[in-house]
Motif scaffolding. Structure first.
Motif, short mmCIF file in Angstrom:
data_model
loop_
_atom_site.label_atom_id
_atom_site.label_comp_id
_atom_site.label_asym_id
_atom_site.label_seq_id
_atom_site.Cartn_x
_atom_site.Cartn_y
_atom_site.Cartn_z
N PRO A 4 0.84 -1.21 0.00
CA PRO A 4 0.00 0.00 0.00
C PRO A 4 0.87 1.25 0.00
CG PRO A 4 -0.69 -1.55 1.71
CD PRO A 4 0.62 -2.05 1.19
N GLY A 5 0.38 2.28 -0.65
CA GLY A 5 1.12 3.54 -0.66
C GLY A 5 1.30 4.12 0.73
N SER A 6 0.41 3.77 1.66
CA SER A 6 0.49 4.29 3.02
C SER A 6 1.70 3.74 3.77
CB SER A 6 -0.78 3.94 3.80
OG SER A 6 -0.95 2.52 3.87
N ALA A 7 2.33 2.69 3.27
CA ALA A 7 3.48 2.11 3.96
C ALA A 7 4.74 2.94 3.76
CB ALA A 7 3.71 0.68 3.46
N LEU A 8 4.76 3.81 2.77
CA LEU A 8 5.96 4.59 2.49
C LEU A 8 6.20 5.64 3.57
CD1 LEU A 8 5.50 5.14 -1.35
CD2 LEU A 8 7.18 3.66 -0.24
N THR A 9 7.47 5.86 3.88
CA THR A 9 7.86 6.87 4.85
C THR A 9 9.23 7.39 4.46
OG1 THR A 9 8.12 7.35 7.20
CG2 THR A 9 8.97 5.23 6.42
N LEU A 10 9.69 8.39 5.17
CA LEU A 10 10.99 9.00 4.89
C LEU A 10 11.88 8.89 6.12
CD1 LEU A 10 9.92 12.29 3.06
CD2 LEU A 10 10.86 10.22 2.01
N SER A 11 13.17 8.67 5.88
CA SER A 11 14.12 8.67 6.99
C SER A 11 14.48 10.11 7.34
CB SER A 11 15.39 7.90 6.57
OG SER A 11 16.04 8.58 5.52
N ASN A 12 15.30 10.29 8.36
CA ASN A 12 15.67 11.64 8.78
C ASN A 12 16.42 12.40 7.70
OD1 ASN A 12 14.51 11.22 11.29
ND2 ASN A 12 16.40 10.45 12.21
N ASP A 13 17.14 11.69 6.82
CA ASP A 13 17.88 12.36 5.75
C ASP A 13 17.10 12.41 4.44
OD1 ASP A 13 17.90 9.73 5.01
OD2 ASP A 13 20.08 9.51 4.92
N GLY A 14 15.81 12.06 4.50
CA GLY A 14 14.95 12.19 3.33
C GLY A 14 14.93 10.99 2.40
N GLY A 40 11.55 4.99 2.03
CA GLY A 40 11.63 3.61 2.48
C GLY A 40 10.37 3.19 3.22
N VAL A 41 10.48 2.07 3.93
CA VAL A 41 9.38 1.55 4.74
C VAL A 41 9.93 1.09 6.08
CG1 VAL A 41 7.99 0.82 2.75
CG2 VAL A 41 9.66 -0.77 3.75
N ARG A 42 9.02 0.92 7.04
CA ARG A 42 9.39 0.35 8.34
C ARG A 42 9.09 -1.13 8.29
NH1 ARG A 42 12.46 3.69 11.64
NH2 ARG A 42 11.67 5.83 11.45
N ILE A 43 10.09 -1.94 8.60
CA ILE A 43 9.89 -3.39 8.60
C ILE A 43 10.07 -3.92 10.03
CG2 ILE A 43 10.67 -3.61 6.21
CD1 ILE A 43 13.34 -4.66 7.27
N VAL A 44 9.48 -5.07 10.27
CA VAL A 44 9.56 -5.71 11.59
C VAL A 44 10.46 -6.92 11.48
CG1 VAL A 44 8.27 -6.79 13.47
CG2 VAL A 44 7.24 -4.91 12.16
N GLY A 45 11.53 -6.92 12.28
CA GLY A 45 12.47 -8.02 12.25
C GLY A 45 12.28 -8.97 13.42
N GLU A 46 13.30 -9.77 13.68
CA GLU A 46 13.23 -10.75 14.76
C GLU A 46 13.05 -10.05 16.10
OE1 GLU A 46 15.97 -14.44 16.50
OE2 GLU A 46 16.57 -13.31 14.71
N GLY A 47 12.17 -10.60 16.92
CA GLY A 47 11.88 -10.02 18.23
C GLY A 47 10.95 -8.83 18.14
N ASP A 48 10.24 -8.69 17.01
CA ASP A 48 9.31 -7.57 16.79
C ASP A 48 10.00 -6.22 16.92
OD1 ASP A 48 7.31 -9.36 16.38
OD2 ASP A 48 6.46 -9.23 18.40
N ILE A 49 11.23 -6.15 16.42
CA ILE A 49 11.99 -4.90 16.42
C ILE A 49 11.79 -4.19 15.09
CG2 ILE A 49 14.25 -3.84 16.67
CD1 ILE A 49 13.15 -5.11 19.21
N ALA A 50 11.42 -2.92 15.15
CA ALA A 50 11.17 -2.14 13.94
C ALA A 50 12.46 -1.49 13.46
CB ALA A 50 10.11 -1.08 14.20
N ASN A 51 12.63 -1.45 12.13
CA ASN A 51 13.79 -0.79 11.52
C ASN A 51 13.37 -0.17 10.19
OD1 ASN A 51 16.34 -1.24 13.15
ND2 ASN A 51 15.56 -3.34 13.01
N PHE A 52 14.13 0.84 9.78
CA PHE A 52 13.87 1.51 8.50
C PHE A 52 14.61 0.78 7.39
CE2 PHE A 52 15.06 4.53 5.21
CZ PHE A 52 13.83 5.08 4.88
#
Length: 377
Positions: free
Chosen positions: A305-315, A318-330
């Protein structure tokens, strides 16, 4: 009374700012304050507050890529047919827009004295041939007399030279005939290929000089689509690739790439690409603006979905993904194209959990409470 309203509004804004934008700092401050009040950590159990997010499990799929270019239509061939000799036009003009066949007469010029020049050149050939026959007879006689000792070697050499001169005279006379006949051919200016007249042919009575235009002929079947590819994308195009275009008139056409320049434009650093399009009814004109799509090699990508897109601090997109242990990363992504179902993105692992709601409220390395969308359990 107004003072208390302003004070209340200010406190609400500060609280919301700290809660949303300085969440990590606020949490660190609260933990530090608790540690100062109870250095031993006895009797205090701070429950971990997790941000609830909505996510989807996505599997990479192969998707066909396409390059979008701006271009225009162009005639396959276009030539200005010009005169090669001097004379006046004696034929009626053909009006522009008419279709002409290859070899069709466009302009007929007055022959003037040229037929007489051809007759004269042919007479010179006959004369030169007679001289050559006489020289051949003379040399035969001189050689026989020389064998019997009745003629000197000088006479034989002279006879041979006369025969060679007669042969050269024949060749020169024949070349004169060819030149005169070629001049007669130049009086008929014909279409070099089948096409449409872009201009009227020369008017009756007009004086033509070498280089004077008789008419302009263009070939519109097939027609070419011409676009220019940035150097960053030229490697994605191959000759023979399928392509389509939408003209400003709304007409949609398709064809194949027939040419890709190996040398870039020195000003724009782009490469010319040509696509051949059938045009039997001449409905596509020369110089129309076109929006061109060229198929390129496929790649693995995720439809999200287009709503999943986001921007990092430097512009960075990307997207936020969930890794092992339910840890979020860009995770940075490459945008491929937009569709009614969502956006195609590459640069992610083959299997990934992507946050579609709530990604703006979590930071890198933060543990989240994941709720999967109803259609993606």
């Amino acid at each position: 009374m107004r003072f208390f309203s302003l004070l209340t509004a200010t406190l609400v804004v500060v609280f919301l700012y700290a809660l949303v934008l300085e969440r990590d700092s606020l949490r660190a401050w609260a933990s530090g304050a608790a540690a100062e009040e109870n250095p031993e950590g006895e009797g205090i159990a701070l429950p971990e507050q997790l941000v609830a997010v909505v996510a989807v499990k996505s599997q990479a799929r192969s998707v066909e890529n396409a390059l979008l270019l701006r271009g225009e239509t162009e005639a396959s061939r276009q030539v200005v047919v010009s005169s090669e000799t001097s004379s006046r036009v004696v034929s009626e003009p053909i009006r522009k827009g008419a279709f002409v066949e290859a070899g069709q007469l466009l302009c007929e010029l007055d022959p003037g004295t040229r037929p007489s020049a051809v007759a004269e050149a042919r007479a010179r050939v006959s004369e030169a041939q007679a001289n050559e026959v006489a020289a051949r007879i003379d040399i035969n006689a001189a050689e026989r007399l020389g064998e019997g000792g009745y003629a000197s070697e000088t006479r034989v050499a002279t006879a041979r030279a006369a025969q060679e001169a007669a042969l050269a005279g024949v060749q020169a006379a024949e070349a004169g005939v060819a030149a005169a006949e070629k001049e007669i051919e130049r009086l008929s200016i014909r279409a070099p290929f089948a096409g449409l007249l872009e201009s009227d042919t020369a008017e009756l009575g007009a004086l033509m000089q070498p280089g004077t235009p008789c008419a302009t002929v263009i070939q519109l079947d097939p027609v070419k689509l011409v676009g220019f590819v940035p150097e960053t994308q030229v490697s994605d195009i191959t000759v023979g690739a399928l392509a389509g275009a939408r003209l400003t008139s709304g007409h949609e056409v398709s064809g194949a790439v027939t040419f890709l320049s190996r040398s870039s434009d020195p000003q724009t650093r782009t490469f010319r690409v040509e696509i051949e399009i059938p045009n039997p009814d001449f409905s596509i004109l020369d110089g129309q603006t076109a929006e061109i799509l060229i198929a390129s090699s496929g790649s693995d990508a995720h439809l999200l979905p287009g709503s999943a897109l986001t921007l990092s601090n430097d512009g960075t997109l990307g997207v936020r993904i969930v890794g092992e242990g339910d840890i979020a990363n860009f995770a940075p992504v490459d945008y491929i194209r937009d569709t009614p179902e969502g956006v195609w993105l590459s640069g992610l692992p083959d299997e990934v959990i992507v946050i579609t709601e709530g990604q703006e409220y979590v930071g890198n390395g933060e543990k989240v409470e994941v709720h999967f969308a109803e259609n993606n359990q």
